[in-house]
Design a protein around this motif. Sequence first.
Motif, PDB file in Angstrom:
ATOM      1  N   PHE A   1       0.768  -1.250   0.095  1.00 26.28           N
ATOM      2  CA  PHE A   1      -0.160  -0.144  -0.035  1.00 26.28           C
ATOM      3  C   PHE A   1       0.876   1.360   0.047  1.00 26.28           C
ATOM      4  N   GLY A   2       2.054   1.642   0.794  1.00 27.40           N
ATOM      5  CA  GLY A   2       2.687   2.500   0.668  1.00 27.40           C
ATOM      6  C   GLY A   2       3.473   2.425  -0.687  1.00 27.40           C
ATOM      7  N   ARG A   3       4.147   1.644  -1.095  1.00 29.59           N
ATOM      8  CA  ARG A   3       4.727   1.664  -2.374  1.00 29.59           C
ATOM      9  C   ARG A   3       3.987   2.415  -3.506  1.00 29.59           C
ATOM     10  N   PRO A   4       2.820   1.914  -3.720  1.00 25.49           N
ATOM     11  CA  PRO A   4       2.178   2.291  -4.759  1.00 25.49           C
ATOM     12  C   PRO A   4       1.194   3.676  -4.413  1.00 25.49           C
ATOM     13  N   ALA A   5       1.388   3.999  -3.241  1.00 30.94           N
ATOM     14  CA  ALA A   5       1.003   5.531  -3.020  1.00 30.94           C
ATOM     15  C   ALA A   5       2.118   6.605  -3.394  1.00 30.94           C
ATOM     16  N   ILE A   6       3.247   6.066  -2.904  1.00 33.40           N
ATOM     17  CA  ILE A   6       4.588   6.702  -3.376  1.00 33.40           C
ATOM     18  C   ILE A   6       4.645   6.910  -4.884  1.00 33.40           C
ATOM     19  N   ARG A   7       4.367   5.794  -5.486  1.00 33.57           N
ATOM     20  CA  ARG A   7       4.168   5.896  -6.909  1.00 33.57           C
ATOM     21  C   ARG A   7       3.319   7.032  -7.558  1.00 33.57           C
ATOM     22  N   VAL A   8       2.170   7.133  -7.064  1.00 30.22           N
ATOM     23  CA  VAL A   8       1.117   7.762  -7.450  1.00 30.22           C
ATOM     24  C   VAL A   8       1.606   9.353  -7.213  1.00 30.22           C
ATOM     25  N   MET A   9       2.195   9.688  -6.011  1.00 33.41           N
ATOM     26  CA  MET A   9       2.642  10.930  -5.803  1.00 33.41           C
ATOM     27  C   MET A   9       3.518  11.446  -6.774  1.00 33.41           C
ATOM     28  N   LEU A  10       4.735  10.617  -7.120  1.00 33.82           N
ATOM     29  CA  LEU A  10       5.609  10.676  -8.026  1.00 33.82           C
ATOM     30  C   LEU A  10       5.294  10.928  -9.660  1.00 33.82           C
ATOM     31  N   GLY A  11       3.971  10.724  -9.720  1.00 32.71           N
ATOM     32  CA  GLY A  11       3.460  10.950 -10.937  1.00 32.71           C
ATOM     33  C   GLY A  11       3.550   9.562 -11.877  1.00 32.71           C
ATOM     34  N   LYS A  12       3.770   8.384 -11.336  1.00 25.30           N
ATOM     35  CA  LYS A  12       3.959   7.185 -12.077  1.00 25.30           C
ATOM     36  C   LYS A  12       2.861   6.226 -11.727  1.00 25.30           C
ATOM     37  N   ALA A  13       2.565   5.231 -12.570  1.00 30.92           N
ATOM     38  CA  ALA A  13       1.519   4.330 -12.523  1.00 30.92           C
ATOM     39  C   ALA A  13       1.589   3.486 -11.455  1.00 30.92           C
ATOM     40  N   PRO A  14       0.477   3.248 -10.379  1.00 33.84           N
ATOM     41  CA  PRO A  14       1.159   2.366  -9.416  1.00 33.84           C
ATOM     42  C   PRO A  14       1.157   0.801  -9.813  1.00 33.84           C
ATOM     43  N   LEU A  15       1.929   0.531 -10.490  1.00 33.92           N
ATOM     44  CA  LEU A  15       2.270  -0.779 -11.001  1.00 33.92           C
ATOM     45  C   LEU A  15       2.616  -1.484  -9.601  1.00 33.92           C
ATOM     46  N   GLN A  16       2.364  -2.967  -9.825  1.00 39.20           N
ATOM     47  CA  GLN A  16       2.762  -3.857  -8.655  1.00 39.20           C
ATOM     48  C   GLN A  16       4.150  -4.351  -9.155  1.00 39.20           C
TER      49      GLN A  16
END
Length: 450
Positions: A344-359
């Motif tokens: 849950f934390g890793r995909p949230a960081i990706r979204v904040m970085l402007g990236k797709a929340p890929l697994q």
Amino acid sequence: MMTTHEHRSHQHDRPHRHHYDEEMLSVEDARDRILSYFQSLDSVDVPLLDALGLTLAEDLIAEFDIPPMANSAMDGYAVKSADVASASKFNPVLLPVDGYIAAGDVPEKPLSNGSAVRIMTGAPVPEGADAVVPFEDTDEEERRGDGGQITEIGVNLNAEDGDNIRPAGEDIRAGETVVKRGVDITAGVIGVAASLGKTSIEAIRRPVIAIVSTGDELLEPGDERQPGKIYNSNAYSIAALVEKYGGISRVMGIARDSIESLESLLEEAVEYDMVVTSAGVSKGDYDVVKDVLSKNGEIALWSVRMRPAKPLAFGALNAPDGRKVPHLGLPGNPVSAMVAFEQFGRPAIRVMLGKAPLQKPTIRATLDDAVYNHDGRRVYARVDVYKDDVGNYRARSTGNQSSGALHSMALARGFAICPDDVSSVPAGSDIDVEILEWPDDDLLSDDAHH
């Protein structure tokens, strides 16, 4: 958000318990609900090397051609192709050598008919020249052996128009959009930006994430050991994951088991983009995180159908400036905290970085040890992954699968995932493995592990 009066009024109180609906969400539903609270952060001007791994927030547009002028692709002699049309190894064409051009030089004059100019790779091609003959296709080596200055050269190859010349704008044309906004900033993107003369680029900034540990039993690493106390590992493992996945960690310290203590730390923590707490989210008398979250913000979920990391609080805290700051309340057990952050934390960081929340990448591997599912929750079993003698992936348990057994997490390269509707996956069966660490040498053979 939290007043001094409120601090005092709860200072000696056991936290007031709230009744929560015990809905257990699937991992996917919980992830979707959590990610709905996040969006891409604002962009900032970032020095080139600091931008690696971020998301480009501007189009990179060339203001000039690259290369800016026609240049030689070889060390050799710049010629007019018409002058050497009849040249061959058995019928060399002799041309007077009229100068020398090194990379970075500017040709002083056009190339005269019937002559050649010695030229190095990357050097500008003089006006009038339309081909470069490599050294090895001339008699330069024999002439150098004589020890004299080369005043003429024998060309042994009939060059054609454009041979071994990189035209101006071959790579990039002036006005061209070279890289579009929204892409990951790789070493190649940084190289392109540098070739355009840029020292910095606009990128989505890194999220700053506050990390708060809770519990009367915690000591900071470096403190003297005490009976009944344990060292605070969660703050450091979670901070390391934040940094690994592109965020900036701010370790805020330890909140004791009271609303007053936790609120005091959270007052500073809500200045950042996200707050992560560990412990205080299950059903114990002193599990205060959900109480503080419901009092000073909102709760979006609190239970996920997974093992480890079932107890999970997520919501938003009210900041003094009116922002709703996402808050991820991780379980207190060290492995549970890391598993929950990965999901849950890793995909949230990706979204904040402007990236797709890929697994994370997932492979199929054959189990050396069975994985058991006792209560219908998705199981994330810690495994080492390796290749057998014929190159097939295999996964073996890293040891004790208790949610408090951090050692087995340190040895894990992946999570073997047992679905929530499967009671066990026997040894010898194939299973999905989510890869946590993919080493530079791919996955080693079994022999290389011992």
